[in-house]
Write an enzyme that holds these catalytic residues in place. Structure first.
Site, PDB file in Angstrom:
ATOM      1  CB  ALA A 251      33.716  39.859  40.520  1.00 59.50           C
ATOM      2  N   GLY A 252      33.194  42.569  39.052  1.00 58.10           N
ATOM      3  CA  GLY A 252      33.380  43.457  37.911  1.00 58.10           C
ATOM      4  C   GLY A 252      33.913  44.816  38.332  1.00 58.10           C
ATOM      5  CG  ASP A 253      31.605  47.319  40.791  1.00 57.00           C
ATOM      6  OD1 ASP A 253      31.330  47.645  39.631  1.00 57.00           O
ATOM      7  OD2 ASP A 253      30.753  47.194  41.690  1.00 57.00           O
TER       8      ASP A 253
END
Length: 305
Positions: A251-253
């Site tokens: 998700a962060g990527d």
């Protein structure tokens, strides 16, 4: 022409198992499923930027094993320029991931070929860096390489993004002058600042310290709480889109790749943040790392009234 993004970073094969909960020390759990999934923070961010509209080049290393061939082929299938993806002797990078029934994960990374990404490799493919509008770096490759790439990006006048992941200690002080956007999550912001980060208020305190340490602009991602954008002494909270989470892996990527793609396309900071947030929200509704990353049309459909 599409906006151009270059990603300098890791390429891994993710070995993913699902279990009812994360194991305690010394404990053996019975898993529910297992899969091999293309991953690595650098590759994930490259795939995200490509699917979300950017023309992307990847700078990294894979091993001479079967995983390496598969990983490079997967990037090519996403129309990512892989002229700077080198094949080195030995094993590719791997990540061992456990995902629990609450969609939280625990990850152990083995660098493998990612450790062969050196400043000499960066120099060999300097023309790839020169052609980009935005550069993204992370910390799954040697620190010396990250510092060198950041400085080169600044010297070339690119928009430079650092996703300091994984982070266990403060950044080298001389890195900050090369970074336009520092994008940590809660635990990474805590490691960089030396302060606890578990709420919007504590995120503001940590961001203030990071800016005092030399950061120009800081985006602290807070999962379901959204994110905090800090620019000097000004703060802005961006609530997260509401979705039902299945797996938070990548998700962060996805946010970083989407944010970079939108910035490179000329969107404002606020527009780029919201674009990245929608992409990240869509990613957590699907399992896996790269398989979960949405396309530009997915995001546009989500935004439609």
């Amino acid at each position: 022409m599409p906006a151009k993004v270059v990603v300098v970073g890791s390429i891994n094969m993710d070995l993913v198992t699902r279990a009812p909960r994360l194991p305690r020390g010394g404990e053996t759990l019975i898993g529910e499923s297992f899969a091999t999934v293309h991953g690595g923070k650098g590759a994930n961010q490259a795939v995200a930027a490509a699917r979300l509209g950017a023309q992307v080049s990847m700078v990294g290393c894979v091993g001479s094993d079967a995983y390496g061939e598969e990983l490079r082929g997967a990037l090519l299938a996403e129309q990512i320029d892989c002229q700077a993806v080198s094949i080195v002797e030995g094993s590719s990078g791997v990540a061992l991931i456990v995902v629990d029934d609450n969609s939280q994960n625990a990850i152990v990374i083995v660098a493998g070929a990612n450790g062969a990404l050196t400043s000499e490799v960066i120099d060999r493919f300097d023309s790839v860096l020169q052609a980009a509008d935005v550069m993204i770096c992370q910390q799954e490759v040697p620190d010396a390489t990250v510092g060198y790439a950041l400085a080169r990006g600044r010297a070339l006048g690119k928009i430079v993004i650092l996703n300091p992941a994984p982070a266990s200690r403060p950044l080298p002080p001389d890195w900050y002058a090369s970074i336009d956007y520092l994008i940590p999550n809660e635990s990474e912001a805590a490691a960089l600042s030396g302060l606890p980060v578990d709420s919007l208020e504590t995120a503001e305190t940590a961001a203030t310290r990071l800016i005092g340490m030399g950061a120009s602009k800081v985006i602290i991602t807070l999962g379901a709480q959204g994110l905090l954008f800090a620019n000097g002494k000004n703060f802005e909270h961006f609530p997260a889109p509401t979705v039902k989470a299945v797996d938070t892996t990548a998700a962060g990527d996805t946010f970083v790749g989407g944010f970079a793609a939108a910035l490179a396309a000329g969107e404002s900071e606020a527009e780029a943040i919201r674009f990245g947030q929608i992409a990240a929200a869509l990613s957590v509704t699907r399992a896996g790392a790269q398989p979960s990353i949405p396309t530009l049309s997915d995001v546009q459909a989500f935004k439609a009234p």
